[in-house]
Motif scaffolding. Structure first.
Motif, PDB file in Angstrom:
ATOM      1  N   LYS A  54     -12.433  -3.304  12.091  1.00 21.91           N
ATOM      2  CA  LYS A  54     -12.350  -2.924  10.871  1.00 21.91           C
ATOM      3  C   LYS A  54     -11.061  -2.756  11.184  1.00 21.91           C
ATOM      4  N   ALA A  98      -6.490   3.549   4.158  1.00 21.42           N
ATOM      5  CA  ALA A  98      -7.183   4.863   3.822  1.00 21.42           C
ATOM      6  C   ALA A  98      -8.835   4.755   4.421  1.00 21.42           C
ATOM      7  N   ASP A  99      -9.333   4.326   4.702  1.00 25.80           N
ATOM      8  CA  ASP A  99     -10.434   4.490   5.715  1.00 25.80           C
ATOM      9  C   ASP A  99     -10.816   3.722   6.588  1.00 25.80           C
ATOM     10  N   VAL A 100      -9.948   3.345   7.100  1.00 31.25           N
ATOM     11  CA  VAL A 100     -10.513   2.612   8.917  1.00 31.25           C
ATOM     12  C   VAL A 100     -10.351   4.567   9.545  1.00 31.25           C
ATOM     13  N   VAL A 101     -11.689   4.962  10.680  1.00 36.02           N
ATOM     14  CA  VAL A 101     -12.590   5.990  11.244  1.00 36.02           C
ATOM     15  C   VAL A 101     -12.193   5.296  12.602  1.00 36.02           C
ATOM     16  N   GLY A 133      -7.976  -2.049   7.467  1.00 41.56           N
ATOM     17  CA  GLY A 133      -7.839  -1.152   5.810  1.00 41.56           C
ATOM     18  C   GLY A 133      -6.986   0.077   5.830  1.00 41.56           C
ATOM     19  N   SER A 180       0.467  -1.093   0.389  1.00 47.53           N
ATOM     20  CA  SER A 180      -0.486   0.083   0.224  1.00 47.53           C
ATOM     21  C   SER A 180       0.865   1.600   0.404  1.00 47.53           C
ATOM     22  N   THR A 193      -0.314   4.624   2.114  1.00 47.95           N
ATOM     23  CA  THR A 193       0.283   4.099   3.237  1.00 47.95           C
ATOM     24  C   THR A 193       1.144   3.587   3.671  1.00 47.95           C
ATOM     25  N   GLU A 236      -1.132  -0.696   7.141  1.00 50.33           N
ATOM     26  CA  GLU A 236      -2.919  -1.425   7.279  1.00 50.33           C
ATOM     27  C   GLU A 236      -2.917  -0.981   8.834  1.00 50.33           C
ATOM     28  N   ASN A 239      -9.473   9.644  11.311  1.00 49.18           N
ATOM     29  CA  ASN A 239      -9.309   9.140   9.986  1.00 49.18           C
ATOM     30  C   ASN A 239      -7.407   8.454  10.274  1.00 49.18           C
TER      31      ASN A 239
END
Length: 202
Positions: free
Chosen positions: A117, A121-124, A119, A95, A98, A102, A130
């Motif tokens: 959760k 770019a989309d882990v909040v 990931g 990735s 990032t 991860e 974020n």
């Protein structure tokens, strides 16, 4: 490391069973599942956070963590500030956006760990932060690891609260008894999280 606002021990969200695909060109894969995470205090402490390496290269991870002018963490590195969040360094090229990290949101309990959760770019996190947006502010030489002076925004949890979350990891067998002040701090944090949940659902 910049893992903000959490005590995911208190959350009861559903386990995420599938992870994101690796980017084309990744040189290898590193298997990460709920068994990859355990008692945070069984990891190696470094200035208040904890590290490990799923590929066995703990020496390389510690070399990067202890480098006084920055360093690149090797694949397999695990970095945790609190029991409910983690970041894992995947294989080179997994990735690029990032830097091959991860991000994970975890539910910890006496029975073990569930991945809530995961990931890139989309882990909040629980407070709407974020993970990538926070860690991307670290100066490049720190390899997206947030500490004081690394360029990241400060987190709204005091050092005392962070230590309290570490010492109450429900996966650990030797958690010390809490005094009344520590119990009050945990209850206050729980109330904040509950309020955040209500606001997000309204």
């Amino acid at each position: 490391m910049h893992f903000r606002y959490l005590v995911v021990v208190l959350s009861l969200l559903q386990l995420c069973l599938t992870g994101p695909a690796l980017a084309a060109g990744a040189t290898d894969t590193i298997e990460v599942n709920q068994e990859s995470f355990g008692c945070i205090r069984e990891m190696t402490p470094v200035r208040g956070f904890y590290v490990d390496n799923l590929s066995g290269d703990l020496e390389g991870t510690l070399a990067a963590a202890n480098a006084t002018d920055g360093g690149i963490y090797p694949p397999g590195s695990v970095v945790q500030l609190v029991p409910g969040e983690a970041m894992v360094k995947l294989a080179d090229g997994a990735s690029p956006a990032t830097r091959d990290w991860e991000f994970f949101e975890l539910d910890a309990s006496p029975a073990g760990t569930e991945i809530r959760k995961r990931g890139f770019a989309d882990v909040v996190n629980k407070f709407g932060g974020n993970c990538l947006a926070c860690h991307a502010k670290a100066e490049p030489k720190w390899d997206m690891i947030c500490e004081t002076g690394h360029g990241c925004d400060p987190i709204p949890l005091t050092r005392d609260v962070l230590v309290l979350l570490q010492k109450t990891d429900p996966r650990c067998k030797d958690n010390p008894a809490l005094n009344p002040e520590e119990i009050a701090k945990l209850k206050a944090l729980q109330q904040v999280l509950q309020q955040q949940t209500k606001e997000s659902q309204s």
